[in-house]
Design an enzyme around this catalytic site. Structure first.
Site, PDB file in Angstrom:
ATOM      1  N   GLU A  36       1.433   5.200  22.843  1.00  0.00           N
ATOM      2  CA  GLU A  36       0.204   4.678  22.220  1.00  0.00           C
ATOM      3  C   GLU A  36      -0.519   5.786  21.472  1.00  0.00           C
ATOM      4  OE1 GLU A  36      -2.665   2.651  24.667  1.00  0.00           O
ATOM      5  OE2 GLU A  36      -1.277   0.987  24.987  1.00  0.00           O
ATOM      6  N   LYS A 188      20.454 -10.037 -10.274  1.00  0.00           N
ATOM      7  CA  LYS A 188      20.904  -9.600  -8.946  1.00  0.00           C
ATOM      8  C   LYS A 188      20.734 -10.723  -7.934  1.00  0.00           C
ATOM      9  CE  LYS A 188      18.138  -7.192  -6.059  1.00  0.00           C
ATOM     10  NZ  LYS A 188      17.254  -6.104  -5.624  1.00  0.00           N
TER      11      LYS A 188
HETATM   12  C1  R5P Z   1      13.580  -5.445  -4.870  1.00  0.00           C
HETATM   13  O1  R5P Z   1      12.979  -6.424  -5.274  1.00  0.00           O
HETATM   14  C2  R5P Z   1      13.042  -4.055  -4.977  1.00  0.00           C
HETATM   15  O2  R5P Z   1      12.353  -3.839  -6.163  1.00  0.00           O
HETATM   16  C3  R5P Z   1      14.150  -3.053  -4.840  1.00  0.00           C
HETATM   17  O3  R5P Z   1      15.051  -3.210  -5.905  1.00  0.00           O
HETATM   18  C4  R5P Z   1      14.889  -3.217  -3.563  1.00  0.00           C
HETATM   19  O4  R5P Z   1      14.043  -3.526  -2.498  1.00  0.00           O
HETATM   20  C5  R5P Z   1      15.648  -1.967  -3.264  1.00  0.00           C
HETATM   21  O5  R5P Z   1      16.359  -2.142  -2.084  1.00  0.00           O
HETATM   22  P1  R5P Z   1      17.773  -1.461  -1.911  1.00  0.00           P
HETATM   23  O6  R5P Z   1      17.621  -0.042  -2.341  1.00  0.00           O
HETATM   24  O7  R5P Z   1      18.049  -1.594  -0.439  1.00  0.00           O
HETATM   25  O8  R5P Z   1      18.744  -2.230  -2.742  1.00  0.00           O
END
Ligand code: R5P
Length: 310
Positions: A36, A188
């Protein structure tokens, strides 16, 4: 004006204090045996304009620390409490994107509000509309003010700014406008939390140098996959920048192995100790945050710090 820091990024707090020609206030953070958190201001803050610095990257103790610091400041009769949250965590869950899930961005906003913050200062929220989750004044900074200067000075020819997902599109457009570059976006998909897949590239990247821009990098999956897709589509040099480098797991290794030639991020989240990469360059956000704190204190405009932000 008094500045205090939690444990999430004291290095940045120290730089901000230097910019403001002051020092980080004296406070004490301790833990009970079970973990804590206990916090105390070691100097009088009665009637002061206090700025509490704390990024809220995991673990969640960072958030809890911030809440406790706010509560302690309120009970110590500070005149005004500004929560300075360079990286505002838990922001990715900003809507119900599927049934029976939480909206953690709203939950955290409520917690900061309920703890007693009078205003919030943060940088590159995952979604700008999270500002509306708060019922107190909110100042939102853009790291593009830092990155654009950097990339402008590089004078990269035939530049195309690329958003690694639709969410980064608006930010990418602002970069493209200022840098006189063209624009593309990656379509994506995210089949699960930390897995991302590139479906399509919308726009022309063949023969262009690329600048990928994003608000945060967690696993590095989105960024490095976008970079691979760019190369496969005939792009030349690939640069990338992101505000918050969480760089969890083997993100650094991924960046190292990717076709990205230079990756630039700010210091809103500190690099894990011992992690080094030739490709990663860190630009400090301390001047921008420090200048914003100065302006809040003096009741001056903050929006005038930014150009070309929509
Ligand atoms: C997504 O909407 C964010 O803008 C980032 O692209 C994402 O969170 C990045 O996460 P990672 O590096 O795990 O792909």
């Amino acid at each position: 004006m008094k500045i205090f820091t939690g444990s999430s990024n004291p290095q940045l707090a120290a730089k901000i204090a230097t910019y403001l020609n002051t020092r980080v206030g004296d406070s004490q953070l301790k833990h009970f045996s079970d973990g804590e958190i206990w916090f105390k201001y070691n100097e009088n803050i009665r009637g002061c304009d206090v700025f509490l610095m704390q990024s809220t990257q995991p673990p969640a103790e960072h958030l809890m620390e911030l809440l406790i610091m706010i509560d302690a400041a309120k009970r110590s009769s500070a005149k005004r409490i500004t929560a300075v949250i360079p990286y505002f965590g838990y922001a990715r869950q900003d809507r119900k994107d599927q049934p029976r899930v939480a909206i953690t961005a709203k939950l955290v906003a409520d917690l900061v509000d309920a703890a007693g913050a009078d205003r919030v200062l943060t940088m590159d929220l995952h979604a700008a509309q999270i500002q509306g989750f708060f019922n107190i004044p909110f100042d939102h900074l853009y790291a593009s003010a830092i990155f654009m200067e950097f990339f402008k000075s590089k004078e990269i020819p035939e530049l195309c700014v690329v958003a690694p997902d639709i969410g980064a599109m608006k930010m990418a457009r602002a970069y493209a406008d200022t840098l006189g570059a063209s624009l593309a976006v990656v379509d994506k998909r995210r089949p699960s939390q930390n897995i991302s897949e590139v479906m399509n590239i919308i726009g022309d990247v063949k023969g262009f140098n690329i600048l990928l821009v994003d608000d945060l990098i967690d696993t590095g999956g989105s960024l490095t996959q976008a970079a691979v897709a760019m190369k496969a589509a005939g792009a030349k040099d690939i640069y990338a920048c992101c505000t918050h480098g969480l760089l969890s797991g083997d993100a650094v290794e991924r960046i190292e192995k990717s076709p990205i030639c230079e990756f630039v991020m700010t210091d809103t989240v500190p690099m894990r100790q011992g992690v080094k990469s030739e490709k990663i360059r860190i630009l400090t956000a301390s001047k921008l945050i420090g200048e914003s704190i100065r302006r809040i204190y003096n009741e001056e405009s903050i929006s005038s710090l930014f150009i070309n932000q929509k």
